[in-house]
Design a protein around this motif. Sequence first.
Motif, short mmCIF file in Angstrom:
data_model
loop_
_atom_site.label_atom_id
_atom_site.label_comp_id
_atom_site.label_asym_id
_atom_site.label_seq_id
_atom_site.Cartn_x
_atom_site.Cartn_y
_atom_site.Cartn_z
N PRO A 112 5.31 0.98 1.58
CA PRO A 112 5.42 -0.12 2.54
C PRO A 112 4.77 -1.41 2.02
CG PRO A 112 4.81 1.89 3.68
CD PRO A 112 4.71 2.18 2.20
N ILE A 171 12.57 6.67 1.92
CA ILE A 171 11.64 7.77 2.21
C ILE A 171 11.39 8.57 0.93
CG2 ILE A 171 11.37 9.89 3.56
CD1 ILE A 171 11.41 7.38 5.31
N HIS A 208 6.69 13.31 0.33
CA HIS A 208 5.73 13.04 1.41
C HIS A 208 6.24 13.51 2.77
CE1 HIS A 208 2.63 11.09 -0.83
NE2 HIS A 208 3.45 10.19 -1.34
N TYR A 237 12.60 1.75 -1.87
CA TYR A 237 12.08 1.37 -0.55
C TYR A 237 12.21 2.49 0.47
CZ TYR A 237 12.40 -3.51 -2.19
OH TYR A 237 12.25 -4.69 -2.87
N ALA A 271 -2.90 6.53 4.92
CA ALA A 271 -3.46 6.05 3.66
C ALA A 271 -3.18 6.99 2.49
CB ALA A 271 -4.96 5.81 3.80
N GLY A 272 -2.69 8.20 2.79
CA GLY A 272 -2.35 9.14 1.73
C GLY A 272 -0.86 9.17 1.44
N GLY A 273 -0.09 8.35 2.15
CA GLY A 273 1.35 8.27 1.89
C GLY A 273 2.20 9.14 2.79
N ALA A 331 6.43 -5.60 8.69
CA ALA A 331 6.72 -4.45 9.53
C ALA A 331 5.59 -3.42 9.44
CB ALA A 331 8.03 -3.80 9.11
N LYS A 332 5.05 -3.04 10.57
CA LYS A 332 4.16 -1.88 10.69
C LYS A 332 3.11 -1.81 9.58
CE LYS A 332 7.74 0.34 13.33
NZ LYS A 332 8.84 1.26 13.37
N SER A 333 3.03 -0.66 8.90
CA SER A 333 1.97 -0.53 7.88
C SER A 333 2.35 -1.22 6.57
CB SER A 333 1.61 0.95 7.63
OG SER A 333 2.66 1.64 7.00
N ASP A 347 9.69 6.95 9.21
CA ASP A 347 9.91 5.51 9.16
C ASP A 347 9.35 5.05 7.81
OD1 ASP A 347 9.53 2.71 9.30
OD2 ASP A 347 9.20 2.79 11.48
N ARG A 348 10.18 4.40 6.99
CA ARG A 348 9.72 4.01 5.65
C ARG A 348 8.57 3.02 5.69
NH1 ARG A 348 12.09 -1.08 4.29
NH2 ARG A 348 13.66 -1.64 5.83
N ASN A 349 8.36 2.35 6.82
CA ASN A 349 7.27 1.38 6.94
C ASN A 349 6.04 1.93 7.64
OD1 ASN A 349 8.34 -1.00 5.69
ND2 ASN A 349 9.79 -1.14 7.39
N LEU A 350 6.00 3.22 7.86
CA LEU A 350 4.86 3.77 8.62
C LEU A 350 4.28 5.02 7.97
CD1 LEU A 350 2.98 3.64 10.97
CD2 LEU A 350 4.76 4.58 12.45
N ILE A 351 3.23 4.78 7.19
CA ILE A 351 2.55 5.89 6.51
C ILE A 351 1.06 5.84 6.80
CG2 ILE A 351 4.25 5.96 4.63
CD1 ILE A 351 2.17 4.50 2.86
N LEU A 356 -2.77 8.67 -6.80
CA LEU A 356 -1.41 9.20 -6.70
C LEU A 356 -0.58 8.87 -7.94
CD1 LEU A 356 -0.56 8.53 -2.93
CD2 LEU A 356 -1.19 10.70 -4.00
N PHE A 372 0.91 -1.16 0.00
CA PHE A 372 0.00 0.00 0.00
C PHE A 372 0.93 1.19 0.00
CE2 PHE A 372 -4.38 1.38 1.58
CZ PHE A 372 -4.15 2.74 1.44
N ASN A 377 -4.95 1.79 5.64
CA ASN A 377 -3.84 0.88 5.36
C ASN A 377 -3.44 0.05 6.57
OD1 ASN A 377 -2.88 3.25 6.53
ND2 ASN A 377 -0.84 2.97 5.70
N VAL A 420 -3.39 1.08 10.15
CA VAL A 420 -2.86 1.69 11.38
C VAL A 420 -4.04 2.16 12.22
CG1 VAL A 420 -1.30 3.41 12.35
CG2 VAL A 420 -0.88 2.54 10.03
N TYR A 465 4.16 10.33 6.11
CA TYR A 465 4.81 9.64 7.24
C TYR A 465 4.17 10.13 8.53
CZ TYR A 465 7.96 8.37 3.57
OH TYR A 465 8.45 7.87 2.40
#
Lengths: 231, 219
Positions: free
Chosen positions: A28, A225, A229, A223, B71-73, A168-170, B65-69, A79, A25, B50, B52, B75
């Motif tokens: 991530p 940042i 955003h 992968y 739904a709009g992308g 991992a996370k989201s 954190d690249r793994n924590l966004i 997007l 998504f 997504n 969270v 961070y």
Amino acid sequence: MNKVCSLEQALGRVNPGDMVMVGGFGVPGTPFTLLDGLLKGGVNELTVVKNEANEDHMGISKLVEAGLVRKMITTHLGLNKTVIGMMNRGEVEVEFYPQGILAEKIRAGGAGLFGLLTDIGMDTELLSSTKQTMWFEGRELIVESALKGDVALLHAAKADRFGNLVYAKSAKNFNPVMATAATTVIAEVEELVEIGELDPEHVHTPGAFVDHVVLLEELSKEYGILEHHII
Amino acid sequence: MSTTSYKEKIAARAAQEISEGKVVNFGIGIPTLIAKFLPPEVQFFVHAENGVLGMGGRCPRGREDRNLIDAGGAYVELVPGASFSDSSVSFAMIRGGRLDVAFLGALEVSGKGDLANWIIPGKYAPGIGGAMEVAQKARRLVVVTNHNDRADNPKIVEECTLPLTGKACVDLIITEIAVMQPTRRGLLLLEIAEGVELEEVRQRTGTELLLPPEGPGRF
């Protein structure tokens, strides 16, 4: 027991015309390395199931832009102007579903079910007029078929050699449901451990679902940042 | 009012619809401004499609954190008590009725509470995403929107002309000049912004306004 193999070996299981489910998504959970491998291999006529098409010129978008994707089954392309443009010009077929309904279609496919009934969109003509409906327990509902892929491409933070996966996370998002719903399941992973090293309490996808594990030697910049955003 | 100040006015009023312990979903646009108007002692949990639950604010620069966004992308940070789930479970929360209140923007909203906010045929059709499920299944749906569009046409109308996101799904509409509640009898004008006259609200609204017996309040 060792499901670890090379990227080339794993992607050798993908054939032209396959339905390919792809986790992720946004960034991530998107298996960028597997997708780049597919792009390089040039396997075409694919039907891709993914939440979105990543952003312009990233991940799935590159496959669509290269003309390898015949059809996308997705939820939102907001997007990605490039893929929206291609859709509007008829260069790629796009089938949209409400996001959670797409997840449930995949879950049903993975759970050995044939479909599901839902009231989502039932009172909005745009959706209900294009769908098969049926009366059930006193109300009219939309019938959605289950989805099963030929291949699922996943990204996980960690795996063992049996294919137990930890996300991992989201980065979980669609990965766990897609792991259950394809004939061949390939996971790229950031870290590989020996069998027995993962705490069973912490395994998100049991190894039974996974056919091939590809260890990532490095993470490409996709992968990382995304500058635009950041605040 | 400048664009920023009327968006903030809407967001500040919308924040009053959130209370302790609520599970909340914010759509894109004005809804993303609401959280900062809540006092820090109010503990609530922001859900993102997504997967969270328990998002905090946007991440300060350098701490992404690249793994924590969301739904709009963007961070984001987490609050204590946060959790992660997959997309299926995330939408089970929505369709199963566990979203206490959701805030969405609107292209059009009708006096009966119909909402159109996802497609302009031929112009804007990026896909439905999670909006339809949120609109239809949140226990309480609050629309936060400018009262009129850029061409000054009313966004609050008798009947939506655009394809609907959900029918009779809106519980409250908050704009920079009014707070309104769709009812079976029509649109009830609950509050008028300070400095705005009833006549102006009437003129700028595309459907008839009903008044509560005690008259509209102020915000």
